[in-house]
Motif scaffolding. Structure first.
Motif, PDB file in Angstrom:
ATOM      1  N   THR A 151       1.069  -0.964  -0.033  1.00 37.67           N
ATOM      2  CA  THR A 151       0.035  -0.103   0.195  1.00 37.67           C
ATOM      3  C   THR A 151       0.838   0.829  -0.111  1.00 37.67           C
ATOM      4  O   THR A 151       1.638   1.255   0.805  1.00 37.67           O
ATOM      5  N   VAL A 152       0.672   2.137  -0.904  1.00 34.29           N
ATOM      6  CA  VAL A 152       1.622   3.267  -1.057  1.00 34.29           C
ATOM      7  C   VAL A 152       0.468   4.506  -1.239  1.00 34.29           C
ATOM      8  O   VAL A 152      -0.818   4.405  -1.696  1.00 34.29           O
ATOM      9  N   PRO A 153       1.466   5.804  -0.303  1.00 33.47           N
ATOM     10  CA  PRO A 153      -0.041   6.451  -0.536  1.00 33.47           C
ATOM     11  C   PRO A 153      -0.045   7.745  -1.981  1.00 33.47           C
ATOM     12  O   PRO A 153       1.473   7.204  -2.604  1.00 33.47           O
ATOM     13  N   LEU A 154      -0.677   8.492  -2.001  1.00 31.21           N
ATOM     14  CA  LEU A 154      -0.930   9.202  -3.422  1.00 31.21           C
ATOM     15  C   LEU A 154      -0.801  10.504  -2.878  1.00 31.21           C
ATOM     16  O   LEU A 154      -1.478  11.224  -2.682  1.00 31.21           O
ATOM     17  N   THR A 155       0.385  10.897  -3.327  1.00 31.48           N
ATOM     18  CA  THR A 155       0.704  12.661  -2.555  1.00 31.48           C
ATOM     19  C   THR A 155       1.582  12.884  -3.365  1.00 31.48           C
ATOM     20  O   THR A 155       1.978  12.789  -4.681  1.00 31.48           O
ATOM     21  N   LEU A 156       1.240  14.981  -3.531  1.00 36.72           N
ATOM     22  CA  LEU A 156       1.843  15.816  -4.224  1.00 36.72           C
ATOM     23  C   LEU A 156       2.262  16.410  -3.342  1.00 36.72           C
ATOM     24  O   LEU A 156       1.751  17.444  -3.025  1.00 36.72           O
ATOM     25  N   MET A 213      -2.158  -2.620  -3.473  1.00 38.52           N
ATOM     26  CA  MET A 213      -2.517  -3.840  -4.149  1.00 38.52           C
ATOM     27  C   MET A 213      -1.869  -4.970  -3.927  1.00 38.52           C
ATOM     28  O   MET A 213      -1.353  -5.228  -2.677  1.00 38.52           O
ATOM     29  N   TYR A 214      -2.493  -6.221  -3.837  1.00 35.11           N
ATOM     30  CA  TYR A 214      -2.797  -7.218  -3.096  1.00 35.11           C
ATOM     31  C   TYR A 214      -2.213  -9.226  -4.725  1.00 35.11           C
ATOM     32  O   TYR A 214      -2.644  -8.868  -5.463  1.00 35.11           O
ATOM     33  N   ARG A 215      -1.508  -9.407  -3.833  1.00 37.07           N
ATOM     34  CA  ARG A 215      -1.197 -11.005  -4.849  1.00 37.07           C
ATOM     35  C   ARG A 215      -1.812 -12.124  -4.175  1.00 37.07           C
ATOM     36  O   ARG A 215      -1.627 -12.275  -2.818  1.00 37.07           O
ATOM     37  N   THR A 216      -2.309 -12.862  -5.203  1.00 35.73           N
ATOM     38  CA  THR A 216      -2.788 -13.598  -3.974  1.00 35.73           C
ATOM     39  C   THR A 216      -2.702 -15.373  -5.046  1.00 35.73           C
ATOM     40  O   THR A 216      -1.459 -15.319  -5.958  1.00 35.73           O
ATOM     41  N   ASP A 217      -2.944 -16.458  -4.475  1.00 38.21           N
ATOM     42  CA  ASP A 217      -2.429 -17.766  -4.567  1.00 38.21           C
ATOM     43  C   ASP A 217      -0.820 -17.984  -4.458  1.00 38.21           C
ATOM     44  O   ASP A 217      -0.760 -18.057  -4.063  1.00 38.21           O
TER      45      ASP A 217
END
Length: 684
Positions: free
Chosen positions: A270-275, A285-289
């Motif tokens: 998880t990353v911030p959207l900053t400016l 974002m996730y990765r599965t299986d």
């Protein structure tokens, strides 16, 4: 050692041992049945099986390959043809073992004795795992830079982001944006307060089936605390988190925890959207299986992706804010509603464009029961175009109040546009935007049943006659507004029958019509309600709004009923004043005008006729018009303008217009070829 001295088998074996032990690349020797004779793959994780247990086994029995059929076909081709194969990319992991897949660039050569006997295949396996991961990340970032930010829309930008990172970087991606940012407001400074709501703007997932979502797209809520999401927005640092059934913070957000469990997600970034120190939102974002867990390289890529997306979101936010302001200005510039009139029916259509534009329309009353009709657009877009439109509209109303003919009004309006452009020339270069535009200005006279039209670089109107015939009159056009040079403006007077429809529009309508005759085809049925005709035109337009706002103004004309107009010819004699008052008194009684209004009207008639007798030139004419107002008009042949003067204490006369101005709601002078008409209006 001499060249002709043969290498002994012992030396040959020593060379082979050194090659396998010290080679920087992996080596694999297979027999003709693709069974392993010897190997060294340079990756310790691939040597989980003891070498003695791999010898003699088929390669696909020892390792899971990314494309086993293609690998076997390549090796078999080398054995058969003897032609080496170069640089085929193959993913390898131990058979049935979890963990990451390693990538090798495989080159294969056939092994054969000096006598031509084929022994097998030597495969050189260059470990390119890191190189390919870097290249894959560069491809993802390049795709994000190319495709994210194509529109000036915050939600669309978020949707573009998830389309690019899924599945190339993540199996599931969620973008949440501060709700105020989507509305175009300024983003809050960091750290983000726990109570600040975020809107779920976009969700993307790999696979063909919908994943369980903790919250639907469009949901607005503050992030629960304590969670990695809230922590990331608090300190603006990314989080790389391993997920499992015992992850403690999932209890703080049960819906999200359940969605993670159902999806099989095991790794989160998880990353911030900053400016510039402000918080715009959050990318998760996730990765599965069986997908590999995120690593530090993925976090670095996520930060680069988030930085580009944040810039695009801020651009879209600024556009949304400016677009909202421009629409607000334009909404105040456009007439809020049309006042009811006896002689015209009106309906309009407005299709806003993607780029925004300074277009508009207006209708307003003129003296003598006439109606001014206006459609135009100005150069530029956004706030600058909207403010320019407001300035032009104000100038038109001011000039129309002088009762100017349409061609003269456009000439004065063009001078105003040039003056405004000269004022802008002193602004900084970034604010020195062009000022110009096009305009059609028309005046409908219900007494003469004519419409006088003048064009300033604008398309002519379409006229639909009551019998269903349509035409586009050939009208001379002057230059666009703001042009210092060009042909003079010209006005054309056209007769319009009762029930005719005049269609005025902006040029953007022609760009989005499937054919130039679309408008004429719709207007071929002029007996239909005007709003239905507007809707039909809209339904036939292409969904292409890149050419500016589309405005359509439909006007159905009617003659003023004969019993609402009374006209008398007067002798140029002082007795004409009493005669005019008698005519006016009788007519006002027939119309049922109340005594107070009638008495004031008689005074106005007396003063105007007195002025005409004293200073005017025959012929003299008195005309009363009862429409939305009561209008008194006195015409004479003297083109000289009367002047309103304020009376002094010792004056006994010469102040008729001052009295009229005090008694009437509005008054003015209208000039024509055979003299002038002084008029005064009263509210009924």
């Amino acid at each position: 050692m001499a060249h002709n001295e043969a290498i002994s088998p012992v030396e040959d074996a020593a060379v082979l041992e050194a090659l396998f032990d010290q080679s920087p690349t992996g080596l694999l020797i297979l027999d003709t049945d693709l069974r392993i004779l010897r190997l060294n793959l340079t990756r310790p994780a691939l040597h989980a099986v003891h070498p003695e247990q791999t010898t003699g086994r088929h390669i696909t029995d020892v390792y899971d390959l990314s494309a086993p059929a293609e690998v076997e076909a390549m090796l078999a081709g080398v054995l058969e043809s003897g032609a080496p194969a170069r640089g085929q990319l193959v993913g390898v992991r131990p058979k049935g073992a979890p963990g990451p897949e390693y990538l090798f660039s495989v080159s294969a050569t056939r092994l054969e004795s000096p006598k031509g006997r084929i022994w097998g295949v030597l495969a050189e396996m260059l470990d390119v795992t890191e190189r390919e991961r870097v290249n894959a990340r560069l491809r993802v970032f390049g795709a994000v830079r190319r495709h994210v930010g194509q529109t000036l829309d915050v939600v669309a930008t978020c949707e573009e982001l998830v389309q690019e990172v899924v599945p190339s970087l993540a199996d599931i991606a969620v973008v949440e944006v501060v709700d105020a940012v989507i509305r175009g407001d300024n983003p809050p400074p960091s750290p983000l307060g726990r109570e600040v709501p975020l809107r779920r703007a976009a969700v993307g997932h790999s696979g063909c089936q919908e994943q369980l979502q903790a919250h639907p797209v469009g949901d607005v809520r503050a992030l629960p605390f304590p969670t990695p999401y809230a922590q990331t927005l608090a300190d603006l640092k990314p989080r790389l988190v391993a997920l499992g059934p015992d992850t403690p913070w999932l209890a703080a957000d049960p819906p999200r925890g359940e969605a993670i469990r159902v999806s099989g997600a095991h790794s989160l970034v998880t990353v911030p959207l900053t400016l510039r120190g402000t918080v715009l939102g959050l990318l998760s974002m996730y990765r599965t299986d069986e997908a590999d867990a995120f690593d530090k390289g993925d976090v670095t890529l996520a930060l680069a992706v988030a930085a580009h997306t944040a810039l695009c979101i801020d651009n879209a936010r600024r556009y949304t804010r400016e677009h909202t302001i421009a629409l607000t200005i334009q909404r105040h510039v456009l007439p809020p509603r049309f006042s009811t009139r006896t002689t015209v029916e009106t309906a309009h259509m407005h299709v806003p464009s993607e780029v925004g534009g300074g277009g508009g329309f207006d209708t307003f009353a003129l003296s003598g029961a006439r109606t001014a009709l206006l459609v135009g657009e100005v150069a530029g877009q956004g706030i600058h175009a909207a403010t320019t439109l407001g300035q032009i509209r104000t100038a038109i109303h001011s000039l129309a109040a002088l009762d100017l003919e349409p061609d003269e009004l456009l000439a004065r309006l063009n001078d105003t546009a040039i003056s405004l452009a000269e004022e802008r020339s002193s602004l900084p270069p970034d604010d020195r935007l062009p000022l110009g535009g096009t305009c059609v200005y028309a005046v409908y006279d219900p007494l003469a049943q004519t419409c006088t039209i003048a064009l300033a670089g604008h398309p002519p109107p379409v006229i639909a006659h009551p019998d269903g015939r349509t035409e586009v009159p050939h009208l001379p056009s002057g230059p666009p507004l703001g042009s210092p040079e060009g042909p003079p403006f010209a006005a054309t007077t056209i007769s319009v029958a009762d029930g005719s429809i005049l269609a005025f529009y902006t040029a953007s309508l022609l760009h989005t019509s499937p054919s130039p005759d679309t408008l004429q085809g719709v207007l071929a049925h002029p007996d239909r309600p005007l709003q239905d005709l507007c809707d039909d035109v809209l339904y036939r337009l292409r969904t292409d709004t890149r050419h500016g706002d589309i405005f359509l103004l439909l006007v159905r004309t009617h003659a003023l009923p004969a019993d609402q107009v009374a006209t008398w010819q007067l002798d140029p004699h002082p007795k004409a004043v009493a005669t005019a008052r008698s005519h006016a008194q009788h007519q006002l009684t027939l119309w049922g005008v109340d005594e107070g209004t009638a008495y004031t009207a008689e005074l106005i008639v007396s003063e105007l006729v007195t002025n005409a007798v004293r200073y005017g030139i025959p012929p003299l004419q008195l005309q009363l018009i009862k429409d939305r107002t009561l209008t008194c008009e006195v015409h004479d042949g003297n083109p000289l303008a009367p002047r309103l003067r304020h009376a002094k204490t010792i004056d006994e006369g010469g102040r008729g217009l001052f009295i009229v101005a005090q008694l009437a709601q509005n008054w003015g002078v209208r000039y024509c070829l055979d003299g002038k008409t002084v008029w005064a209006e009263q509210t009924l």
